[in-house]
Design a protein around this motif. Sequence first.
Motif, mmCIF file in Angstrom:
data_model
loop_
_atom_site.group_PDB
_atom_site.id
_atom_site.type_symbol
_atom_site.label_atom_id
_atom_site.label_comp_id
_atom_site.label_asym_id
_atom_site.label_seq_id
_atom_site.Cartn_x
_atom_site.Cartn_y
_atom_site.Cartn_z
ATOM 1 N N THR A 188 2.701 -0.909 -4.391
ATOM 2 C CA THR A 188 3.084 -1.141 -2.992
ATOM 3 C C THR A 188 2.053 -0.618 -1.998
ATOM 4 O O THR A 188 1.397 0.400 -2.222
ATOM 5 C CB THR A 188 4.432 -0.473 -2.670
ATOM 6 N N TYR A 189 1.953 -1.339 -0.889
ATOM 7 C CA TYR A 189 1.252 -0.860 0.293
ATOM 8 C C TYR A 189 1.904 -1.528 1.504
ATOM 9 O O TYR A 189 1.867 -2.747 1.650
ATOM 10 C CB TYR A 189 -0.244 -1.173 0.250
ATOM 11 N N ASN A 190 2.554 -0.718 2.329
ATOM 12 C CA ASN A 190 3.263 -1.216 3.519
ATOM 13 C C ASN A 190 4.288 -2.298 3.182
ATOM 14 O O ASN A 190 4.247 -3.415 3.692
ATOM 15 C CB ASN A 190 2.257 -1.738 4.559
ATOM 16 N N ASP B 117 0.226 3.254 -2.388
ATOM 17 C CA ASP B 117 -1.083 3.711 -1.896
ATOM 18 C C ASP B 117 -0.953 4.437 -0.559
ATOM 19 O O ASP B 117 -1.655 4.145 0.403
ATOM 20 C CB ASP B 117 -2.041 2.523 -1.773
ATOM 21 N N ASN B 118 -0.014 5.417 -0.537
ATOM 22 C CA ASN B 118 0.182 6.260 0.653
ATOM 23 C C ASN B 118 0.400 5.396 1.900
ATOM 24 O O ASN B 118 -0.239 5.604 2.939
ATOM 25 C CB ASN B 118 -1.019 7.188 0.849
ATOM 26 N N SER B 119 1.328 4.456 1.798
ATOM 27 C CA SER B 119 1.589 3.501 2.882
ATOM 28 C C SER B 119 1.921 4.197 4.198
ATOM 29 O O SER B 119 2.848 5.008 4.246
ATOM 30 C CB SER B 119 2.761 2.590 2.510
ATOM 31 N N ASN C 297 17.954 10.332 -7.014
ATOM 32 C CA ASN C 297 18.929 10.672 -8.051
ATOM 33 C C ASN C 297 19.043 9.596 -9.137
ATOM 34 O O ASN C 297 19.941 9.673 -9.979
ATOM 35 C CB ASN C 297 20.300 10.915 -7.419
ATOM 36 N N ASN C 298 18.154 8.620 -9.098
ATOM 37 C CA ASN C 298 18.184 7.578 -10.118
ATOM 38 C C ASN C 298 17.054 7.832 -11.114
ATOM 39 O O ASN C 298 15.882 7.642 -10.792
ATOM 40 C CB ASN C 298 18.022 6.192 -9.484
ATOM 41 N N PRO C 299 17.373 8.260 -12.331
ATOM 42 C CA PRO C 299 16.330 8.616 -13.303
ATOM 43 C C PRO C 299 15.486 7.427 -13.756
ATOM 44 O O PRO C 299 14.412 7.630 -14.351
ATOM 45 C CB PRO C 299 17.125 9.204 -14.473
ATOM 46 N N ALA C 300 15.945 6.215 -13.467
ATOM 47 C CA ALA C 300 15.190 5.032 -13.883
ATOM 48 C C ALA C 300 14.032 4.721 -12.942
ATOM 49 O O ALA C 300 13.143 3.941 -13.286
ATOM 50 C CB ALA C 300 16.116 3.812 -13.967
ATOM 51 N N VAL C 301 14.041 5.337 -11.750
ATOM 52 C CA VAL C 301 13.020 5.029 -10.740
ATOM 53 C C VAL C 301 12.058 6.194 -10.612
ATOM 54 O O VAL C 301 12.463 7.340 -10.404
ATOM 55 C CB VAL C 301 13.660 4.721 -9.375
ATOM 56 N N ARG C 302 10.778 5.891 -10.759
ATOM 57 C CA ARG C 302 9.733 6.916 -10.663
ATOM 58 C C ARG C 302 8.745 6.525 -9.574
ATOM 59 O O ARG C 302 8.345 5.357 -9.466
ATOM 60 C CB ARG C 302 9.026 7.040 -12.015
ATOM 61 N N LEU C 303 8.326 7.474 -8.766
ATOM 62 C CA LEU C 303 7.401 7.216 -7.651
ATOM 63 C C LEU C 303 6.082 7.934 -7.879
ATOM 64 O O LEU C 303 6.047 9.132 -8.154
ATOM 65 C CB LEU C 303 8.028 7.677 -6.328
ATOM 66 N N ILE C 304 4.985 7.183 -7.749
ATOM 67 C CA ILE C 304 3.638 7.745 -7.777
ATOM 68 C C ILE C 304 2.985 7.428 -6.438
ATOM 69 O O ILE C 304 2.905 6.261 -6.045
ATOM 70 C CB ILE C 304 2.791 7.135 -8.907
ATOM 71 N N GLU D 34 -6.783 6.682 -3.609
ATOM 72 C CA GLU D 34 -7.147 5.397 -4.191
ATOM 73 C C GLU D 34 -6.450 4.276 -3.433
ATOM 74 O O GLU D 34 -5.403 4.465 -2.827
ATOM 75 C CB GLU D 34 -6.733 5.335 -5.667
ATOM 76 N N ARG D 35 -7.059 3.086 -3.495
ATOM 77 C CA ARG D 35 -6.480 1.901 -2.871
ATOM 78 C C ARG D 35 -6.731 0.706 -3.786
ATOM 79 O O ARG D 35 -7.707 0.670 -4.527
ATOM 80 C CB ARG D 35 -7.124 1.616 -1.507
ATOM 81 N N GLY D 36 -5.858 -0.284 -3.705
ATOM 82 C CA GLY D 36 -6.121 -1.544 -4.386
ATOM 83 C C GLY D 36 -5.097 -1.891 -5.443
ATOM 84 O O GLY D 36 -4.580 -1.018 -6.154
ATOM 85 N N LEU D 37 -4.785 -3.181 -5.519
ATOM 86 C CA LEU D 37 -3.776 -3.669 -6.449
ATOM 87 C C LEU D 37 -4.156 -3.422 -7.901
ATOM 88 O O LEU D 37 -3.353 -2.940 -8.696
ATOM 89 C CB LEU D 37 -3.554 -5.167 -6.212
ATOM 90 N N CYS D 38 -5.386 -3.754 -8.267
ATOM 91 C CA CYS D 38 -5.806 -3.628 -9.659
ATOM 92 C C CYS D 38 -5.695 -2.189 -10.151
ATOM 93 O O CYS D 38 -5.121 -1.931 -11.215
ATOM 94 C CB CYS D 38 -7.237 -4.137 -9.815
ATOM 95 N N SER D 39 -6.231 -1.258 -9.393
ATOM 96 C CA SER D 39 -6.196 0.140 -9.837
ATOM 97 C C SER D 39 -4.767 0.690 -9.826
ATOM 98 O O SER D 39 -4.426 1.558 -10.634
ATOM 99 C CB SER D 39 -7.108 1.007 -8.974
ATOM 100 N N ALA D 40 -3.909 0.173 -8.924
ATOM 101 C CA ALA D 40 -2.509 0.599 -8.902
ATOM 102 C C ALA D 40 -1.785 0.128 -10.166
ATOM 103 O O ALA D 40 -1.036 0.884 -10.789
ATOM 104 C CB ALA D 40 -1.806 0.060 -7.657
ATOM 105 N N VAL D 41 -2.012 -1.124 -10.541
ATOM 106 C CA VAL D 41 -1.403 -1.644 -11.769
ATOM 107 C C VAL D 41 -1.921 -0.865 -12.977
ATOM 108 O O VAL D 41 -1.151 -0.486 -13.871
ATOM 109 C CB VAL D 41 -1.684 -3.149 -11.927
#
Length: 245
Positions: free
Chosen positions: A11-13, A40-42, A56-63, A68-75
Amino acid sequence: MNKKISILLPTYNEHGNIIPLIERTIKAVPQDKEIIVIDDNSPDGTAGLVEQNFTNNPAVRLIVRKDERGLCSAVQRGINEANGDIIAWMDCDLSMPPEKFPELIDKIIEEDYDAAVGSRYVKGGKDRRTDSGKCILHFHTALSSIIVKFTSFVLDKSFKDWTSGFIAVKSSVIKTIPLKGDYGEFFIEMMYRLLKKGYKVIEVPYELIPRQQGQSKTATNIFGFFKRGFKYVFCVLKLRFSKII
């Protein structure tokens, strides 16, 4: 045997899209899963919304990536962090239906494909961005069609949607494929590597719709689209004359 699914959301914005996207993904995918949001620190507060609504949802993780920026490096970061047997990802602008994930995943689990790609260009698929009536999206849609047809002609006529960005793939496979470039370039090279290595790939039709909220990160004007298009053409020609095994 039960398979764990890792779903990557770079994600970005995407402040206006991310909550319904996660909610729809949770509902659509019944298997044991992890949803990894790589933000990417939106500046619009996308990461904060995820943290606020899914702490509180253990299935969701946030990084949150601050340097860094960019779709490829995020994936790629998501792939490196993923614990699933199958890794999937999509754009986060609600232009792609998360309800299609089960069909992609089933192609791998039930039919033993190595990768299943959501495709606009096989029978039953459609690019509906022109439904918005905006001239710029008509142009974008036409240019996208030309680029993928050119790529198919040059690299492999059996595959149609070279810039899809909507995929499920075996973790053991994708973790051996280095991702390079950005936006469509990384997907083109990734698919070319998969096909050249002889992996079993299937395209599954879906309908792409205009982004729901926010602004495209690919390009916003005709000059930007042409610039991106030339990058795709260069990527394709480079691959055509390189030795990838």
